[in-house]
Design a protein around this motif. Structure first.
Motif, PDB file in Angstrom:
ATOM      1  N   UNK A  39      35.908  52.230  33.006  1.00  8.96           N
ATOM      2  CA  UNK A  39      34.769  53.028  33.466  1.00  8.96           C
ATOM      3  C   UNK A  39      33.768  53.132  32.326  1.00  8.96           C
ATOM      4  N   UNK A  40      32.496  53.269  32.712  1.00 11.35           N
ATOM      5  CA  UNK A  40      31.403  53.338  31.739  1.00 11.35           C
ATOM      6  C   UNK A  40      30.431  54.447  32.124  1.00 11.35           C
ATOM      7  N   UNK A  41      29.918  55.102  31.110  1.00 14.00           N
ATOM      8  CA  UNK A  41      28.867  56.101  31.321  1.00 14.00           C
ATOM      9  C   UNK A  41      27.527  55.372  31.383  1.00 14.00           C
ATOM     10  N   UNK A  42      26.948  55.326  32.570  1.00 13.90           N
ATOM     11  CA  UNK A  42      25.690  54.631  32.813  1.00 13.90           C
ATOM     12  C   UNK A  42      24.605  55.660  33.134  1.00 13.90           C
ATOM     13  N   UNK A  43      23.359  55.239  33.195  1.00 12.56           N
ATOM     14  CA  UNK A  43      22.282  56.211  33.491  1.00 12.56           C
ATOM     15  C   UNK A  43      22.523  57.003  34.772  1.00 12.56           C
ATOM     16  N   UNK A  44      23.174  56.391  35.772  1.00 12.15           N
ATOM     17  CA  UNK A  44      23.421  57.090  37.024  1.00 12.15           C
ATOM     18  C   UNK A  44      24.729  57.879  37.006  1.00 12.15           C
ATOM     19  N   UNK A  45      25.369  57.978  35.834  1.00 18.70           N
ATOM     20  CA  UNK A  45      26.628  58.710  35.728  1.00 18.70           C
ATOM     21  C   UNK A  45      27.771  57.766  35.417  1.00 18.70           C
ATOM     22  N   UNK A  46      28.987  58.314  35.364  1.00 20.02           N
ATOM     23  CA  UNK A  46      30.143  57.475  35.082  1.00 20.02           C
ATOM     24  C   UNK A  46      30.483  56.634  36.317  1.00 20.02           C
ATOM     25  N   UNK A  47      30.670  55.346  36.093  1.00 21.63           N
ATOM     26  CA  UNK A  47      30.985  54.426  37.190  1.00 21.63           C
ATOM     27  C   UNK A  47      32.228  53.609  36.834  1.00 21.63           C
ATOM     28  N   UNK A  48      33.067  53.423  37.834  1.00 21.18           N
ATOM     29  CA  UNK A  48      34.212  52.545  37.658  1.00 21.18           C
ATOM     30  C   UNK A  48      33.749  51.106  37.561  1.00 21.18           C
ATOM     31  N   UNK A  49      34.498  50.294  36.828  1.00 21.30           N
ATOM     32  CA  UNK A  49      34.070  48.923  36.578  1.00 21.30           C
ATOM     33  C   UNK A  49      35.264  47.981  36.576  1.00 21.30           C
ATOM     34  N   UNK A  50      35.013  46.754  37.007  1.00 29.13           N
ATOM     35  CA  UNK A  50      35.976  45.652  36.861  1.00 29.13           C
ATOM     36  C   UNK A  50      35.398  44.732  35.804  1.00 29.13           C
ATOM     37  N   UNK A  51      36.090  44.609  34.684  1.00 32.48           N
ATOM     38  CA  UNK A  51      35.516  43.990  33.492  1.00 32.48           C
ATOM     39  C   UNK A  51      36.275  42.728  33.114  1.00 32.48           C
ATOM     40  N   UNK A  52      35.586  41.858  32.390  1.00 27.79           N
ATOM     41  CA  UNK A  52      36.187  40.607  31.933  1.00 27.79           C
ATOM     42  C   UNK A  52      35.403  40.082  30.744  1.00 27.79           C
ATOM     43  N   UNK A  53      36.054  39.254  29.964  1.00 21.94           N
ATOM     44  CA  UNK A  53      35.427  38.593  28.822  1.00 21.94           C
ATOM     45  C   UNK A  53      35.315  37.109  29.114  1.00 21.94           C
ATOM     46  N   UNK A  54      34.146  36.544  28.842  1.00 26.00           N
ATOM     47  CA  UNK A  54      33.930  35.110  29.041  1.00 26.00           C
ATOM     48  C   UNK A  54      34.485  34.386  27.804  1.00 26.00           C
ATOM     49  N   UNK A  57      38.987  44.171  43.875  1.00 25.00           N
ATOM     50  CA  UNK A  57      40.372  44.036  43.416  1.00 25.00           C
ATOM     51  C   UNK A  57      40.398  43.129  42.188  1.00 25.00           C
ATOM     52  N   UNK A  58      40.776  43.646  41.013  1.00 24.71           N
ATOM     53  CA  UNK A  58      40.765  42.810  39.802  1.00 24.71           C
ATOM     54  C   UNK A  58      41.767  41.677  39.831  1.00 24.71           C
ATOM     55  N   UNK A  59      42.759  41.754  40.711  1.00 27.12           N
ATOM     56  CA  UNK A  59      43.730  40.673  40.807  1.00 27.12           C
ATOM     57  C   UNK A  59      43.265  39.560  41.732  1.00 27.12           C
ATOM     58  N   UNK A  60      42.149  39.771  42.433  1.00 32.69           N
ATOM     59  CA  UNK A  60      41.675  38.792  43.419  1.00 32.69           C
ATOM     60  C   UNK A  60      40.399  38.097  42.963  1.00 32.69           C
ATOM     61  N   UNK A  61      39.502  38.823  42.292  1.00 31.65           N
ATOM     62  CA  UNK A  61      38.136  38.333  42.120  1.00 31.65           C
ATOM     63  C   UNK A  61      37.914  37.484  40.881  1.00 31.65           C
ATOM     64  N   UNK A  62      38.960  37.141  40.146  1.00 30.56           N
ATOM     65  CA  UNK A  62      38.749  36.273  38.979  1.00 30.56           C
ATOM     66  C   UNK A  62      38.072  34.955  39.359  1.00 30.56           C
TER      67      UNK A  62
END
Length: 999
Positions: A402-417, A374-379
């Protein structure tokens, strides 16, 4: 011969003061002028740094021209009114008590008369100029109006007239009314003071000149009123009514009573104006007064009573029949204005039958991509694991992509430091560190959204400093982000030692890696003039005095993505959730921009702040050149991209057919680039924005009904359910980004989803998803409408089922014991097997300074609920199937199996005394709770059957499980140890730090 006398000290002081005062005034004027110049010039430099000076120039010069025109018109009219009234004042006013009293005012005014007139004209002109410059956005829309190619059904006029032209025409008309009213006030005041108008009834109450002037002004006012009546006819198409909730546009009464009444009022106003023009020459007030009374009577009878009679006696007895065609106009216009006219609404069975193996395999696209993070919880979890140092931080709410990775498209929870100056220790906070050392963030962090590690932490695939993982980030520095400082000074001559902190580096002699900014995202300010300029702007003398400011220095300010896009495209209202992506090795921010209006004919209005408010984002979307809260038209017309290193702002047309966008593009040329110019790496991460989707779901809750009769009866109204995972649950559930496979489709799509509930019920009414994958299907809205008699539970009912289930609630209560905090993640709704499958991650946060870890998964299907360690087991339990029957690629969270073993004879889970338990106390607590519940249930069953041996064995297992729970709670919530007393034989003068004990 004259004699010179020495001047007194007092006279010298007076002469000195007479010299100093003008000097001080001049210096103060110079300082004020320089400060004003600083504000304008630094803004120009900012726009120059992003290559968009045309925005600054067009906005500034349009404002100045508008200010000048409206101020000049007001100055000319008010000055003429003053001059004419003064020059036509009577030369003799008599000796009445009234005039004797006014004579004192005339004498007092006379020395200052010209200055007073200038002040009055100046004040009125200044405020008129401000009013005009404030409408420069409306003027630009009027000047650059773009046809819609659609006409309104009543008058047959292109919609651009209502959207772009009518608002500015109304403003000009209102300004003309103001001119007449102020002129009337000025003339009346002067004529009264100088005797042209009298209150006492001795002789004529008004001179010939005063009568002529007032008659002319009243005539002009009435002619303007006739124009206003004419424009009011067109205003009816955007008039909000209470026929049904949110109804906008003409009704039966408007068409057959109000419109004819307005036409009559136009004619009467012109006739009465002619009478007042006639009165200029005949100067007899009886006839124009009768005409004015007739106008008032006509407005009451024709404009007020007649529509009321029509409404009461013609419409109300058969309202639906009379209003049906106008309700249909409202439905069609509203659906078009909010871009939901092509939404695909299909009937959905709403069944809860157990799925077959074939169904499970066919639904693999949904089951394999259930988002558990959950992107609203894991910050806080990202901060704990990837913050690296306290001066870095992640935003409170993370983003889904989502990102196209070697194993296929995968959903992602992303953030910038990002850099966080508040995290710098107090002893290190100084101007140098705040402005020249801690200048930027570093790195991009991303985790798979549908899985976690065995300890409950996210499974990162882009992480650490320097960045490692699946994504290639060649430029990880973040100078422009959501948490960037107010301003930073960067850059240095080539060969200078770098001072800007990159990240801690144990291999470096200084313990840290440093950098010198070599981009062009700032404004050059290394010259003396530049230092003075920005020291004045930021009111900071350190800019002028610091040795760190060098000839190659650049200064960065207004650095957040929303601020930069808002300045470059001020006509846009921005989505409040910019999100970061990695494109071509660089970190970029994508910002969605909307064109909006409140003038779309027949379209119902919605409050932007109310519609976009939910449990995550309770804030008002208020930005743009024409800020507004009430809207009745919206398009996601623009995708903007902000480079996190260079700060460049590229604005791309997304809905190129939008006439509102086309109009603004003509007003501000060369700002918006064509859709074809969007880089392919950025296009991969485009998604459907949340704020417009929230507005659309608000509208869809009523306007999914396309039949006027059903809409009028209000028998099929939906509501957006409240978020049941927050307390008190009185805020809307947010929409969720999910990768799912809609019924009838063979491929998955990255989608934005929401649910609806019937009014006053907690069951499910519908499920709505919009395709967020760039391509032909982007923006396609699909609505699965359930039968009105469905028993499929809605989100609130599902949460109630979770909390009220004896097994689930007891486990949750045990997890909450001892101070541990249970944090419920987003309750996801997924269309599955003709019904809805619900999944909710459960996070555990330690009592003191803990961060949430994914420990359990709640699942619901129909009336079945389960709380399990992993997704596979939870789904198997609620779907009534074996975990092996689920898709092979179903991701899982392996929370460990310590303390659990399987009896080879019965297949049951057992806890044995000599069995090692998990080293993770949270896992051990969870396992102990489950073991205790099972042992208790087995014991009760054995007791009921009279099997006392089995009952004793179950009691032993219950004792061991309770011991395990107690040990886990002791670890999670340690009791503070008493501080030992210092030994008595320590010397009294022991220096601090050499054995002293501090409690």
């Amino acid at each position: 011969m004259t004699t010179a006398y020495p001047s007194s000290p007092e006279a010298a002081e007076r002469r000195k003061g007479g010299v100093l005062l003008p000097t001080i005034v001049i210096l103060a004027g110079i300082v004020i002028a320089f400060v004003i110049f600083t504000g304008f010039y630094t803004e120009f430099l900012w726009f120059d740094s992003v290559g968009k000076t045309q925005v600054f120039n067009i906005a500034l010069f349009t404002r100045l021209i508008m200010f000048g025109i409206f101020a000049l018109v007001m100055a000319v009219v008010s000055a003429l009114a003053l001059i004419i009234a003064f020059r036509t004042r009577p030369s003799f006013v008599g000796a009445t008590p009234e005039q004797a009293s006014l004579e004192r005012y005339r004498i007092a005014i006379e020395p200052y008369r010209k200055w007073l007139a200038v002040a009055i004209v100046g004040i009125l002109s200044f405020f008129a100029g401000l009013a005009g410059s404030g409408e420069y956005g409306s003027y630009l829309l009027w000047q650059n109006s773009t046809p819609f190619g659609q006409v309104d059904p009543q008058f047959g006029i292109d919609l651009s007239f209502y959207m772009f032209e009518l608002p500015f025409i109304r403003f000009v008309l209102g300004f003309a009314f103001a001119l007449v009213i102020f002129s009337m006030i000025l003339i009346t005041g002067i004529q009264y003071v100088y005797g042209g108008l009298r209150l006492q009834p001795k002789g004529d109450r008004a001179t010939v000149a005063a009568q002529a002037q007032l008659s002319a002004l009243i005539a002009i006012f009435l002619l303007l009123k006739a124009v206003a009546y004419y424009l009011d006819r067109f205003g009816l198409v955007t008039k909000s009514e209470t026929l049904v909730a949110g109804f906008t546009g003409l009704k039966y009464t408007d068409v057959f009573a109000v419109l004819p009444a307005l036409n009559i009022m136009i004619f009467v106003a012109i006739i009465v104006a002619a009478l007042f023009i006639f009165n200029i020459f005949r100067r007899h007030w009886v006839i124009p007064t009768i005409g004015a009374g007739l106008l008032v009577l006509t407005s009451i009878v024709v404009g007020g009573l007649y529509p009321l009679v029509v409404q009461q006696f013609q419409v109300r007895p058969s309202e639906l029949v009379r209003e049906q065609p106008y309700i249909q106009r409202n439905i069609d216009a509203t659906r078009t204005a909010y871009d939901i006219q092509d939404a695909k609404i299909t009937e959905y069975a709403g069944s809860v039958s157990p799925p077959t193996v074939e169904t499970l395999q066919a639904s693999a696209g949904t089951l394999n991509n259930i988002r558990l993070i959950d992107p609203a919880v894991v910050s806080p979890t990202y901060n704990q694991l990837q913050q690296i140092r306290g001066y870095y931080s992640f935003n409170n709410k993370l983003d889904v992509d989502r990102y196209d990775l070697p194993q296929g498209q995968r959903g992602a929870v992303v953030a910038v430091r990002e850099i966080n100056l508040a995290g710098i220790p107090d002893g290190q906070r100084n101007w140098t560190n705040d402005r020249a050392v801690y200048t930027h963030g570093y790195g991009f962090v991303s985790a798979y959204d549908n899985t976690a590690l065995s300890n409950g932490t996210p499974d990162f695939f882009a992480f650490d400093i320097p960045p490692v993982g699946e994504l290639e980030v060649t430029q990880p520095r973040v100078y422009f982000g959501e948490l960037s400082p107010q301003y930073s000074i960067v850059g240095a001559p080539e060969g200078s030692p770098p001072v800007e902190l990159d990240y801690p580096d144990d291999a470096s002699p200084t313990g840290q890696a440093t950098n010198t900014y070599d981009g062009t995202g700032g404004v050059p300010m290394g010259s003396l003039f530049g230092k003075v300029l920005f020291a004045t702007k930021f009111q900071d003398s350190n800019i002028l005095l610091s040795d760190l400011v060098n000839p190659d220095s650049q200064i960065m300010w207004d650095r957040t993505p929303l601020t930069r896009v808002e300045k470059v495209a001020p006509w846009l209202t921005l989505d409040q959730d910019p999100y970061p992506v990695v494109a071509d090795g660089r970190i970029k921010w994508i910002v969605d921009g909307y064109t909006m209006s409140n003038e779309y004919p027949y379209s119902s209005r919605v409050s932007l702040s109310d519609a976009t408010s939910d449990s995550i984002s309770n804030r008002v979307v208020q930005s743009g050149l024409l800020p507004r809260d009430q809207i009745n038209y919206v398009r996601n017309s623009v995708k903007a991209v902000v480079d996190a290193y260079e700060g460049t702002v590229n604005v791309y047309a997304w809905d190129e057919s939008d006439p509102v966008l086309q109009t603004w593009m003509k007003a501000f040329p060369d700002v918006v680039e064509p859709k074809s110019a969007i880089p392919a790496d950025v296009m991969e991460h485009v998604r459907y924005p949340q704020d417009i989707f929230k507005v659309q779901r608000n509208i869809m809750s009523r306007y999914h009904v396309t039949d006027a009769v059903t809409f009028y009866n209000g028998t099929d109204v939906w509501i957006v359910p409240f978020d049941p995972t927050v307390s008190p649950a009185q805020v809307f559930q947010p929409p969720y980004y999910l990768t799912l496979q809609m019924p009838g489709q063979s491929e998955t799509a990255f989608s934005l989803t929401t649910t609806f509930a019937p009014q006053r019920r907690q069951t499910l009414a519908a499920f709505m998803a919009v395709n967020s994958d760039p391509g032909d299907a982007y923006g396609t809205i699909e609505v699965l409408q359930l039968p009105s008699n469905t028993t499929i539970p809605g989100p609130q009912q599902v949460q109630n089922n979770f909390e009220s289930d004896p097994v689930v609630s007891s486990q949750l209560n045990l997890l909450r014991r001892g101070g541990s905090e249970v944090e419920l993640g987003n309750l996801l709704s997924l269309p599955f097997n003709g019904g809805l499958l619900y999944v909710e991650p459960v996070y555990i946060r330690a009592a003191s300074d803990g961060y949430p870890l994914l420990r359990k998964v709640l699942a619901g299907y129909g009336a079945n609920v389960a709380l399990e360690d992993n997704l596979s087991t939870a789904l198997a339990k609620v779907l009534g199937t074996n975990p092996e029957a689920l898709p092979d690629s179903l991701p899982d969270i392996d929370l460990g199996a310590g303390g659990v073993t399987i009896d080879p004879d019965t297949g049951e889970e057992l806890v044995t005394p000599d069995q090692p338990t998990s080293s993770d106390p949270v896992i051990a607590l969870s396992q102990g709770i489950e073991a205790a519940q099972k042992a208790y249930a087995d014991g009760q069953a054995a007791l009921a059957e009279g099997d006392f041996a089995a009952y004793g064995e179950a009691q032993e297992r219950l004792r061991l499980a309770l011991d395990e729970i107690a040990r886990a709670e002791d670890i999670l919530n340690p009791q503070p140890e008493a501080v030992p007393a210092p030994p008595e034989d320590l010397p009294e003068d022991l220096p601090e730090g050499e054995g002293a004990t501090t409690a």
